[in-house]
Each structure stands twice: as structure tokens, then as C-alpha cells.
Design an enzyme around this catalytic site. Structure first.
Site, PDB file in Angstrom:
ATOM      1  N   ASP A 321       0.841  -1.352  -0.125  1.00 14.76           N
ATOM      2  CA  ASP A 321       0.006   0.090   0.018  1.00 14.76           C
ATOM      3  C   ASP A 321       0.853   1.114   0.155  1.00 14.76           C
ATOM      4  OD1 ASP A 321      -2.428  -1.352  -0.014  1.00 14.76           O
ATOM      5  OD2 ASP A 321      -2.266  -1.574   2.196  1.00 14.76           O
ATOM      6  N   ARG A 395      -5.075   6.508  -0.543  1.00 16.11           N
ATOM      7  CA  ARG A 395      -3.780   6.428  -0.681  1.00 16.11           C
ATOM      8  C   ARG A 395      -3.176   7.330  -1.817  1.00 16.11           C
ATOM      9  NH1 ARG A 395      -3.021   3.691   3.822  1.00 16.11           N
ATOM     10  NH2 ARG A 395      -4.209   1.670   3.822  1.00 16.11           N
TER      11      ARG A 395
HETATM   12  C1  S3P Z   1      -4.774  -6.128   3.239  1.00 14.34           C
HETATM   13  C2  S3P Z   1      -3.951  -6.757   2.458  1.00 14.34           C
HETATM   14  C3  S3P Z   1      -3.476  -6.007   1.068  1.00 14.34           C
HETATM   15  C4  S3P Z   1      -3.672  -4.663   1.303  1.00 14.34           C
HETATM   16  C5  S3P Z   1      -4.952  -4.162   1.974  1.00 14.34           C
HETATM   17  C6  S3P Z   1      -5.123  -4.756   3.498  1.00 14.34           C
HETATM   18  C7  S3P Z   1      -5.437  -6.996   4.621  1.00 14.34           C
HETATM   19  O1  S3P Z   1      -4.560  -6.469   0.352  1.00 14.34           O
HETATM   20  O2  S3P Z   1      -3.429  -3.710   0.240  1.00 14.34           O
HETATM   21  O3  S3P Z   1      -5.036  -2.601   2.098  1.00 14.34           O
HETATM   22  O4  S3P Z   1      -5.629  -6.379   5.737  1.00 14.34           O
HETATM   23  O5  S3P Z   1      -5.291  -8.295   4.470  1.00 14.34           O
HETATM   24  P1  S3P Z   1      -4.380  -7.990  -0.629  1.00 14.34           P
HETATM   25  O6  S3P Z   1      -4.471  -9.105   0.162  1.00 14.34           O
HETATM   26  O7  S3P Z   1      -5.168  -7.802  -1.873  1.00 14.34           O
HETATM   27  O8  S3P Z   1      -2.666  -7.928  -1.161  1.00 14.34           O
END
Ligand code: S3P
Length: 441
Positions: A321, A395
Site C-alpha cells: 500500500d 492513498r
Molecule cells: C490487506 C491486504 C492487502 C492490502 C490491503 C489490506 C489486509 O491487500 O493491500 O490494504 O488487511 O489483509 P491484498 O491482500 O489484496 O494484497
């Protein structure tokens, strides 16, 4: 629309606490709702994403309340205890909320309809629907496996042994949450390690979760099913993904020195801090400690001259992120920064690779995108003087407000309303440190 702009700022000075970790806050509410007894949560993120998960937990039968001093209480229904919600569950902007709760209901005999805002309704759900269907859930989604979707959880669920086709903590977590109410052992295998908050918190609530790394680097995470979760108190660390914005602003604005207190330091989340330090950033880590099974520290950040680096693809899950704000930092660094392995950025709250490239170019920064690699040519102070489309992505909005604080001329964001999904109070907090961010409404 909430237009906001930023202009020449700083130096930033002061000591702040960023809001609670978004990932951990969602999980605290969901596991609290699946536990037997009362869970008390300190420091829960009160952003829109998490508040939507709280509403969903209420709709499924848990009691979720905010106490007077801002601590939250969840009276859980126990694993298998969710009831059918009376109305559609609306997850707003949150992929984490939608995907994790889909997992949590997939092995309960109830029917629920999931929806979200225009951003979330564009995001792929097949990545969670496919494994959950193998566990017995029936899922009917809109074209392209998008929301809205209807799920009927399985009354007779099956455990699963699943290798993640993409590195995603959301997919891993959805499967583990579904596995709680399945018999036997549910196993998730990941090639690149992703954030492990679900595994840590499941253990904190008494589930049996084991993790092992094979010789080829693959990680196998196994959960014993038909679990009983017991309510447990939690303190949510400050969100390292939110800390990233004041941190980069302080690095870029000459004379700045800020302290960020109580920031989560889980090493599967801190890839940005490592990268910035490689770029020459002065970030001192003080007072390391643990809260609720997660490492936490205070970070002292001083303005620094940054230089370009190469960021390996393997690091992407630990800073997934943070690329928008890293790309902004890279624009001010001397030399070129090469960021590999960014394919997943295309399926976030917006196509972040496209949004970052368009926004940086509009601010006068030279860059190239080659496949899933982003190459930013740093050097000098970018011009700024642009209006950036945030595409309902918090973001993107915050990263380009940081750009405007340090660029030659101001930067405007067309709509910064989604900042409230993850970082309520962002504008006031930045201005309190010495930034110039204005509401243009
Ligand atoms: C998150 C996992 C990430 C991240 C998201 C939060 C989580 O996504 O980008 O902001 O809390 O498990 P992905 O699992 O799609 O990579």
C-alpha cells in the site's frame, strides 16, 4: 466531492500518534464477533472502512459498541453462530472488509448479499470466491466476479488445502476464517509471505494455527477447524501504512523532525521503512515493544537527502500500500528509483500504477512503466501545479497531498473524501505538524 489542496509546507515538527492499524482493526471486529464472550479493543481505527465491518458484524448478530473513552466492545456469537442478515451488507470502499467477511460467512448456513462503493464494485472477487466455493459456499456474483454478490454459506463445509495464486493476505485470511467452521485442517500455502495479522490474532483468541517454511521458501499455514475462539482483549498498534505519509513529508521538507509514536512494526508491513532507509532516510527506531501480539515502536524521522534505489519484487507484499507515497519520495530523490513486482497495484482501490504514473507526470516528473515495473527519474524539486484525480483512492489522495507540500507549486486533489476510510483527521494532523493543506470546498 471534497476538493483539497496542499502547498509549500514545513518544516514539520512534533510528536504524533497515527490512527490504529486498518488491517488489525477489521480482524479484531471479525474475530471478536466469532468468539465466545466479550472482546475489548483499544485504539480501533474509526475510519469508514472499519465502521462498515462493525455494521456487518452487528447485522450478523454480534453486539458491537463504542465505549465512552473510545474503546470498543464486541460480544461475539461464537464460531458457527452468525445469523442471516436482514439487509444487504455494504462494505463501502473496503476490499479487506468484503473479502474477510465473505470468508467468515462462507461456512455458515445463511444467505447474505455483499455490495460496496463504485471503487469496490470494480474489484475482483474471484480470488476469494474460487477457494470458498471449494469449501462448499455458493456464490453468485455480477459479471467479471464483481460485487454485488450473493453468498449462501455451506451447512456441511469442507476443509481446504490451497496455494495462493497471488500474494494476498485478504485471500489467505478469507480461507482461514472459513476454515474455522470446517472440520479437519485448512491449509494455505504462500510463495511470498504476506501480512500475518490473522494468524497472530487467531492464536491470541485460542485457535490452533501453525506456520512452517519449506526449503523452497513456501510458507504453509495450517488451522485446526471446528475451532472455539475465546474473547480476548486487544490493543491496536498505529498503522504503518498511515505513518508513511507524515514520514515521507518530514523526509522531504528541510528542517523537519517528527516522532511517530506506537507504530506497528510487523516485518511483513515495514518494507517502506527499509526502502527509505536504503535511500538515505534518517529514521530511528526507538522503544521497541509488543502490544496484543504485534511489535510496535516509536519512530524519529528527520529531513534527509534521498537517493534512488532498486526495490526488489519480493519486497512488494510488505509495502504493497506504500508505493504511491514511495513514488512521490522517489521523485525528490537523486537518481532513478526502480520498483519491481507491482502487478497487484492494478487491483487496489484504484489502478494505482496508472493513477501514480498519470499524477506524477502531471506534476512534471519523468517516469516509465514497463510491465509491472515503475521507474521514476528523480532529481530536483518537481513542479507540482496539477490537479490529481484520486479515483476514490485514499492513498492516491494522501500521496499527492504530500507531493504538494514539497513541490515548487501547490497540488490539488479532486476528491479527498476517501481519506476518511483509513486516516480520519489527516488534514488537521498534518497541519498541526506544520503542513499547509486546505479544504477547497
Ligand atoms: C490487506 C491486504 C492487502 C492490502 C490491503 C489490506 C489486509 O491487500 O493491500 O490494504 O488487511 O489483509 P491484498 O491482500 O489484496 O494484497
Amino acid at each position: 466531492m471534497t476538493p483539497v489542496s496542499s502547498g509549500t509546507s514545513g518544516p514539520l515538527k512534533g510528536r504524533i500518534r497515527v490512527p490504529g492499524d486498518k488491517s488489525i482493526s477489521h480482524r479484531a471486529l471479525i474475530l471478536g464477533a466469532l468468539a465466545v464472550g466479550r472482546t475489548r479493543i483499544e485504539g480501533l481505527l474509526e475510519g469508514e472502512d472499519v465502521l462498515n465491518t462493525a455494521k456487518a458484524m452487528r447485522a450478523l448478530g454480534a453486539r458491537v459498541e463504542r465505549g465512552e473513552r473510545g474503546q470498543w466492545q464486541v460480544d461475539g456469537v461464537g464460531v458457527g453462530g452468525f445469523g442471516e442478515p436482514a439487509d444487504v451488507l455494504d462494505f463501502g470502499n473496503s476490499g479487506t472488509g468484503a473479502r474477510l467477511v465473505l470468508g467468515a460467512v462462507a461456512t455458515s448456513p445463511l444467505t447474505a448479499v455483499f455490495t460496496g462503493d463504485a471503487s469496490l464494485r470494480k474489484r475482483p472477487m474471484a480470488r476469494v470466491a474460487t477457494p470458498l466455493q471449494r469449501m462448499g459456499a455458493r456464490i453468485i456474483a455480477h459479471a467479471g466476479d464483481r460485487l454485488p454478490l450473493t453468498v449462501t454459506g455451506s451447512a456441511d463445509p469442507l476443509p481446504l488445502d490451497y496455494t495462493l495464486p497471488v500474494p494476498s493476505a485478504q485471500v489467505k485470511s478469507a480461507i482461514l476464517l472459513a476454515g474455522l467452521n470446517a472440520p479437519g485442517e485448512t491449509t494455505v500455502v504462500e510463495t511470498l509471505a504476506t501480512r500475518d495479522h490473522t494468524e497472530r490474532m487467531l492464536r491470541h483468541f485460542g485457535a490452533i494455527v501453525t506456520g512452517a517454511t519449506a526449503a523452497d521458501g513456501q510458507r504453509r499455514i495450517a488451522l485446526r477447524g471446528e475451532a472455539e475462539l475465546k474473547a480476548a482483549d486487544l490493543a491496536v498498534p498505529g498503522d504503518p501504512s498511515s505513518a508513511a505519509f507524515p514520514m515521507v513529508a518530514a523526509l522531504l521538507l528541510p528542517g523537519s523532525e517528527i516522532e511517530l509514536q506506537g507504530v506497528g512494526m510487523n516485518e511483513l508491513r515495514t518494507g517502506l521503512f527499509a526502502t527509505l532507509r536504503e535511500m538515505g532516510a534518517a529514521i530511528e527506531i526507538g522503544n521497541p515493544r509488543e502490544t496484543g501480539g504485534e511489535p510496535v515502536a516509536d519512530l524519529l524521522v528527520r529531513a534527509s537527502a534521498l537517493r534512488g534505489v532498486e526495490v526488489p519484487a519480493e519486497r512488494a507484499p510488505s509495502m504493497i500500500d506504500e508505493y504511491p507515497v514511495l513514488a512521490v519520495a522517489a521523485a525528490f530523490a537523486s537518481g532513478r528509483t526502480v520498483m519491481h513486482g507491482l502487478a497487484e497495484l492494478r487491483v487496489k482501490e484504484s489502478d494505482r500504477l496508472a493513477a501514480v504514473a498519470t499524477g506524477l507526470r502531471a506534476c512534471g516528473v519523468d517516469l516509465t512503466v514497463e510491465g509491472d515495473t515503475l521507474i521514476v527519474e528523480g532529481g530536483g524539486r518537481p513542479r507540482g501545479d496539477a490537479t490529481i484525480a484520486a479515483h476514490l483512492d485514499h492513498r492516491i489522495a494522501m500521496a499527492f497531498l504530500v507531493m504538494g507540500m514539497a513541490a515548487e507549486r501547490p497540488v490539488a486533489i479532486d476528491d479527498a473524501a476517501t481519506i476518511n476510510t483509513s486516516f480520519p483527521g489527516f488534514v488537521a494532523l498534518m497541519n498541526g505538524l506544520g503542513a499547509t493543506v486546505r479544504d477547497d470546498a
